[in-house]
Write an enzyme that holds these catalytic residues in place. Structure first.
Site, mmCIF file in Angstrom:
data_model
loop_
_atom_site.group_PDB
_atom_site.id
_atom_site.type_symbol
_atom_site.label_atom_id
_atom_site.label_comp_id
_atom_site.label_asym_id
_atom_site.label_seq_id
_atom_site.Cartn_x
_atom_site.Cartn_y
_atom_site.Cartn_z
ATOM 1 N N LYS A 13 1.144 -0.845 0.328
ATOM 2 C CA LYS A 13 -0.073 -0.108 0.122
ATOM 3 C C LYS A 13 1.444 1.625 -0.066
ATOM 4 O O LYS A 13 0.392 2.334 -0.628
ATOM 5 C CB LYS A 13 -0.977 0.046 0.721
ATOM 6 C CG LYS A 13 -0.377 -0.256 2.335
ATOM 7 C CD LYS A 13 -1.691 -0.064 3.398
ATOM 8 C CE LYS A 13 -1.151 -0.790 4.631
ATOM 9 N NZ LYS A 13 -0.348 0.017 5.369
ATOM 10 N N ARG A 88 -7.385 1.804 10.390
ATOM 11 C CA ARG A 88 -7.733 0.865 10.786
ATOM 12 C C ARG A 88 -8.228 -0.276 11.978
ATOM 13 O O ARG A 88 -7.760 -0.804 12.086
ATOM 14 C CB ARG A 88 -5.729 0.544 11.598
ATOM 15 C CG ARG A 88 -4.650 0.448 10.094
ATOM 16 C CD ARG A 88 -3.137 0.792 11.005
ATOM 17 N NE ARG A 88 -2.129 -0.110 10.333
ATOM 18 C CZ ARG A 88 -1.540 0.258 9.607
ATOM 19 N NH1 ARG A 88 -1.225 2.051 9.114
ATOM 20 N NH2 ARG A 88 -0.326 -0.289 8.932
ATOM 21 N N ARG A 127 11.935 -5.771 3.160
ATOM 22 C CA ARG A 127 11.869 -4.736 3.295
ATOM 23 C C ARG A 127 12.933 -3.405 3.812
ATOM 24 O O ARG A 127 13.598 -3.676 4.858
ATOM 25 C CB ARG A 127 10.329 -3.574 3.502
ATOM 26 C CG ARG A 127 10.002 -2.359 3.111
ATOM 27 C CD ARG A 127 8.749 -2.304 3.460
ATOM 28 N NE ARG A 127 8.336 -2.461 4.664
ATOM 29 C CZ ARG A 127 6.509 -2.605 5.116
ATOM 30 N NH1 ARG A 127 5.734 -2.240 3.989
ATOM 31 N NH2 ARG A 127 6.028 -3.053 6.807
ATOM 32 N N ARG A 160 13.046 -2.038 8.651
ATOM 33 C CA ARG A 160 12.434 -0.746 9.505
ATOM 34 C C ARG A 160 12.227 -1.364 11.001
ATOM 35 O O ARG A 160 12.308 -3.139 11.378
ATOM 36 C CB ARG A 160 10.857 -1.050 9.381
ATOM 37 C CG ARG A 160 10.248 0.753 7.918
ATOM 38 C CD ARG A 160 9.310 0.333 7.722
ATOM 39 N NE ARG A 160 8.433 -0.176 8.425
ATOM 40 C CZ ARG A 160 6.436 0.114 7.866
ATOM 41 N NH1 ARG A 160 6.075 0.981 6.776
ATOM 42 N NH2 ARG A 160 6.280 0.213 8.997
ATOM 43 N N ARG A 171 1.599 -8.113 13.778
ATOM 44 C CA ARG A 171 0.701 -6.591 13.119
ATOM 45 C C ARG A 171 -0.037 -7.685 12.491
ATOM 46 O O ARG A 171 -1.763 -6.841 11.598
ATOM 47 C CB ARG A 171 1.669 -6.149 12.508
ATOM 48 C CG ARG A 171 2.661 -4.794 12.544
ATOM 49 C CD ARG A 171 4.304 -5.042 12.146
ATOM 50 N NE ARG A 171 3.656 -3.725 10.900
ATOM 51 C CZ ARG A 171 4.177 -3.743 9.959
ATOM 52 N NH1 ARG A 171 5.901 -4.777 10.120
ATOM 53 N NH2 ARG A 171 4.746 -3.058 9.191
#
Ligand code: AMP
Length: 215
Positions: A13, A88, A127, A160, A171
């Site tokens: 996203k 969220r 990532r 991250r 998550r």
């Protein structure tokens, strides 16, 4: 064009949102990015938010709603904006509706990027994010030209704090329990558009564009 981009963590996203805001020249409101920025600048809100973030938890609705409300009141959101990663929770969605109603407006579309858990784990492990400009890379599919260095601004790339295995699991769990119910909420309003996120980046974007062109 007032839109929201949703999807589980790692669905793409952030990258798709970055392309939409660039192509359509609209402001992006990314709560995750705002929290990381505030943390980088040593702001007390950022430090408090990072306590939740690094453990894979959601930041409280109170803090999150407050920063979004503040951001939406800036002049540049009058005609268009893209919300990335907010709301969220159903409580955040209700708070957002109230904020928009008070501004005399509403969301036009909710783009939901779908992906399988295997793909999500793989993406988050690989990532890397630029410390300076927030651009994202993938160590296999979207490698930076020089290892560890951002192609766009030469900033340093890092993993991250919340992309560790434990945090990713947490998550995804939170996404299932707290964020997924939002899909129903927006489906009932007739503004939900599901997009297959397990395709090459450009194909996902092309599918999103088909939706945006109709707005
Ligand atoms: P993101 O960059 O959207 O993946 O967000 C990174 C992290 O910031 C999330 O895992 C949450 O801990 C926190 N966060 C971002 N947006 C929200 C939100 N709308 N509500 C609560 N926490 C959020």
């Amino acid at each position: 064009m007032k839109i929201l981009v949703m999807g589980p963590p790692g669905a793409g996203k952030g990258s798709q949102s970055a392309k939409i805001v660039k192509s359509y020249n609209i402001p992006s409101i990314s709560t995750g990015q705002m929290f990381r920025e505030a943390y980088k600048n040593n702001e007390s809100m950022g430090i408090e938010a990072m306590e939740y973030i690094k453990n894979g938890n959601l930041v409280s609705d109170q803090i999150t709603n407050k920063i979004v409300k503040h951001r939406l009141h800036r002049y540049d959101t009058e005609r268009s904006f893209l919300l990335d990663g907010y709301p969220r929770t159903v409580r955040q969605a209700v708070a957002l509706d109230e904020m928009l109603e008070n501004m005399g407006t509403k969301l036009d579309a909710v783009i939901n990027i779908l992906s399988s858990n295997d793909v999500l784990f793989e993406r988050m492990e690989n990532r890397r994010v630029c410390k300076k400009c927030g651009a994202t890379y993938h160590l296999i599919f979207k490698k930076p030209s020089i290892s560890g260095v951002c192609d766009l601004c030469s900033g340093e790339l890092y993993q991250r704090e919340d992309d560790t295995l434990e945090s990713v699991k947490r998550r995804l769990e939170i996404y299932e329990t707290k964020t997924k119910p939002l899909l129903d909420y927006y489906e009932k309003k007739g503004i939900l558009y599901n997009i297959n996120g397990m395709q090459p980046f450009d194909n996902v974007y092309a599918d999103i564009e088909l939706v945006l062109r109709e707005l």
